[in-house]
Design a protein around this motif. Sequence first.
Motif, PDB file in Angstrom:
ATOM      1  N   UNK A 107      53.621  44.838  41.302  1.00 55.57           N
ATOM      2  CA  UNK A 107      54.327  44.406  40.105  1.00 55.57           C
ATOM      3  C   UNK A 107      55.113  43.122  40.377  1.00 55.57           C
TER       4      UNK A 107
ATOM      5  N   UNK B  21      60.799  41.600  32.313  1.00 52.64           N
ATOM      6  CA  UNK B  21      59.748  42.597  32.140  1.00 52.64           C
ATOM      7  C   UNK B  21      58.907  42.688  33.405  1.00 52.64           C
ATOM      8  N   UNK B  22      58.752  43.907  33.891  1.00 52.19           N
ATOM      9  CA  UNK B  22      57.853  44.103  35.019  1.00 52.19           C
ATOM     10  C   UNK B  22      56.431  44.130  34.493  1.00 52.19           C
ATOM     11  N   UNK B  23      55.618  43.240  34.991  1.00 60.16           N
ATOM     12  CA  UNK B  23      54.248  43.143  34.500  1.00 60.16           C
ATOM     13  C   UNK B  23      53.291  43.397  35.653  1.00 60.16           C
ATOM     14  N   UNK B  24      52.441  44.380  35.487  1.00 62.40           N
ATOM     15  CA  UNK B  24      51.388  44.599  36.456  1.00 62.40           C
ATOM     16  C   UNK B  24      50.248  43.659  36.074  1.00 62.40           C
TER      17      UNK B  24
ATOM     18  N   UNK C  15      46.892  41.950  35.097  1.00 60.90           N
ATOM     19  CA  UNK C  15      45.649  42.473  34.532  1.00 60.90           C
ATOM     20  C   UNK C  15      45.905  43.675  33.672  1.00 60.90           C
TER      21      UNK C  15
END
Lengths: 299, 270
Positions: free
Chosen positions: B4, B10-13, B15
Amino acid sequence: MIRLENLTKRYGGFTAVDDVTFEARPGVVTGFLGPNGAGKSTALRMVCGLTPPTSGRVTVLGRAYRDLPTPAAHVGTLLDAAAQHAGRTGREILTLAAIAAGRPRTRVDEMLDLVGLTADESRRRVRHYSLGMRQRLGIAQALLPDPQVLVLDEPANGLDPQGIHWMRTLLAGLAAQGRTVLLSSHLLHEVELVADELVLIGRGRIVAQGTKTALLAGTGSVATTPEPARLAEALTRAGLVVRGVDGDAVSVDADGERVARVALDAALLVTDLRPAQGARLEQLFLELTGSADRSAVAA
Amino acid sequence: MSTATTAGSVTVTPGPAPIPDLAGAPGVPFARLVRLESRKVVDTRSGRWLLVTIAALVAVALGLVLRFGEPGDLTFGMLVAVTSTVLLLLYPVLGILTVTAETSQRTALVTYAVEPRRWRVVAAKVVAASWWAALGLAVAVALGAAAHGIAVLTRDVPADWSPAWASLGGFALSLLLAVLQGIAFGLLLSSPALAVSAYFVLPVGWVFVANLTPGLRRIGPWLDPSSSGEILVRGAMTGTEWAHLATSNALWVALPLAVGLAVLSRREVK
């Protein structure tokens, strides 16, 4: 993906949830909107297998909740921010969530950062948390498993406008990744900010559903003028339907250009002219709130 | 997730999130549930204080016996028996609270969302409470040994370290039954105050009623777990007493546990 099919819950003679059918799709934030006591919480508890439905069915990721192998890893839930052991610290509650979902402990600090709880606050017992802090902790708890599906009951409750904006960015980001987000609210403006699709429920029944754009699209315009009575008269003479006059604002079933031409022909000053945003949904919501309040039954 | 990254707040993973393949996936491992429930016993101040109180009361009881007991009462076996009284009195409360806290603190909303097969949560609670009881028993035996050592040194008591295995085994089994009964009462009554008072008042009331009713008095030991339970802790069980233990605990432990589980599996969790 969450599907509710003809979902019904009766308590004796009272029907809390009445034949509710809708779908919360991946990639979309679905807002479940209705006044207090409309059956939102009961429906969400049925989604999570906590309340047995009287009839109908719910599936999450294609299965009944209790048939999910490890629900805590796939479905993040916030069903009541107040439902925490008052004697546990925020950090401990998140640690339990990490164990339950089989996630590394490092997620605890990540989530605390994400929702803006400081290390110091996280070591305090939940008893000493404000409503807003509990709400943030609950959101952290729901997001910790990195779930495919989020079920949040009144997540914006107790958040300040800044917090609501933060949540909108957060949930929109999660939906953009292909996750399913279903949240409830009893405040129209709140859900308007956060959700892409809306399901409006009143006294257990769905009264409106669709995309926010479709539901909030105004039919008609609102014109502000120093002489509202004369403008209304001119519009009526031009064959347009005037829906009402509120102070110096005239609501009319016609687009802005049409209204402007009538005003020009009648030599009337118009100081503001705009599409009637969400008037219909707001009206519907107010009617619901009014009637639901009179027959309010604690669900 | 370790991949992450943080974009803004905002935590974005990266894909699209993977769609989980649920076919044939194993359920929540039971060991994980036990770990959760075991942790929940001690991660609140009230839970920790209950255990500290039990240990402190054991020490006080031993101190009193050391000071005022007859030399014959100060063998290792007798001193362990003293600790058993305290443990058997208070560990059921721990059993009760592990179950009732879910309703009184409303954590059930989370607990049964994590594991919708609710009986597995109860099974995990039984194992977790038993684990803390086993630990309590170990501490009690250690304190009993220390007390006997002190008695030998200070009161001219002849050293007698014979551990009285039958009595110790009976103590362990009694403790397990007591914890189970606490959990069963907690399931059945869900309010902590109600469950605790019922646990302590009902057996006394039962004995009172049974003594007044000639028919019940005759079959008393079959239905009253305290009579065979006392013999169990003394390590003097015979065939009839094992039968008494089985039937009376079927009534006071197995029956409420079964009814409690049945109620829990249907109950709406709010």
